[in-house]
Scaffold this active site. Structure first.
Site, PDB file in Angstrom:
ATOM      1  N   CYS A   1      11.374 -29.776 -35.800  1.00 21.38           N
ATOM      2  CA  CYS A   1      12.611 -30.340 -36.461  1.00 21.38           C
ATOM      3  C   CYS A   1      12.412 -30.750 -37.878  1.00 21.38           C
ATOM      4  O   CYS A   1      13.588 -31.097 -38.393  1.00 21.38           O
ATOM      5  CB  CYS A   1      12.774 -31.952 -35.736  1.00 21.38           C
ATOM      6  SG  CYS A   1      11.452 -32.802 -36.165  1.00 21.38           S
TER       7      CYS A   1
ATOM      8  N   CYS B   1       7.904 -34.881 -30.547  1.00 22.21           N
ATOM      9  CA  CYS B   1       7.964 -35.990 -31.421  1.00 22.21           C
ATOM     10  C   CYS B   1       6.577 -36.786 -31.710  1.00 22.21           C
ATOM     11  O   CYS B   1       6.254 -37.239 -32.637  1.00 22.21           O
ATOM     12  CB  CYS B   1       9.116 -36.869 -31.517  1.00 22.21           C
ATOM     13  SG  CYS B   1      10.769 -36.187 -31.216  1.00 22.21           S
TER      14      CYS B   1
HETATM   15 FE1  FES Z   1      11.635 -34.837 -35.516  1.00 25.08          FE
HETATM   16 FE2  FES Z   1      11.447 -36.125 -33.445  1.00 25.08          FE
HETATM   17  S1  FES Z   1      13.274 -35.135 -33.709  1.00 25.08           S
HETATM   18  S2  FES Z   1       9.999 -35.878 -34.688  1.00 25.08           S
END
Ligand code: FES
Length: 127
Positions: A33, A106
């Site tokens: 992400c 995450c």
């Molecule tokens: Fe990036 Fe959770 S969406 S660390």
């Protein structure tokens, strides 16, 4: 979707903020992400062991990234470097009563950030 513990650590993060006099800083990005975490540690020698006497984090990421960062600082504080290295991504998620499957990536940031900080500390010490 999130456990009460995740929401608590997201809303009231423990040990959040930059540490100006840190002995080492672990920096990890999440390739999934693009989120980013810094883990700051202060290490003291106690009874022949290197102990994490203080720890803090800065996280630029989602709620799960912030909650797991907060939790990893709680898990690692007061532990020896060897003990802290054994804290896994799974330990962090379990301590928060789990994360939704889509958010498991995450939890990688927090444990990896801690391990990175320890590695950098040891490199600085010449170990
Ligand atoms: Fe990036 Fe959770 S969406 S660390």
């Amino acid at each position: 979707m999130y456990s009460d513990k995740v929401l608590d650590h997201f809303k009231n993060p423990r040990n959040m903020g930059e540490m100006k006099d840190a002995d080492a800083i672990g920096e990890v990005g999440n390739p999934v992400c693009g989120d980013l975490i810094y883990i700051y540690i202060k290490v003291n020698e106690e009874n022949g062991k290197e102990i994490i006497s203080d720890i803090s984090f800065q996280t630029f990421g989602c709620a799960a990234a912030i909650a797991t960062s907060s939790m990893v600082t709680e898990l690692a504080k007061g532990k020896s470097l060897d003990e802290a290295l054994k804290i896994t991504r799974g330990d962090v998620a379990d301590s928060l009563d789990g994360l939704p499957p889509i958010k498991m990536h995450c939890s990688n940031l927090a444990a990896d950030g801690l391990h990175a900080a320890i590695k950098i500390y040891r490199e600085k010490q010449g170990n």
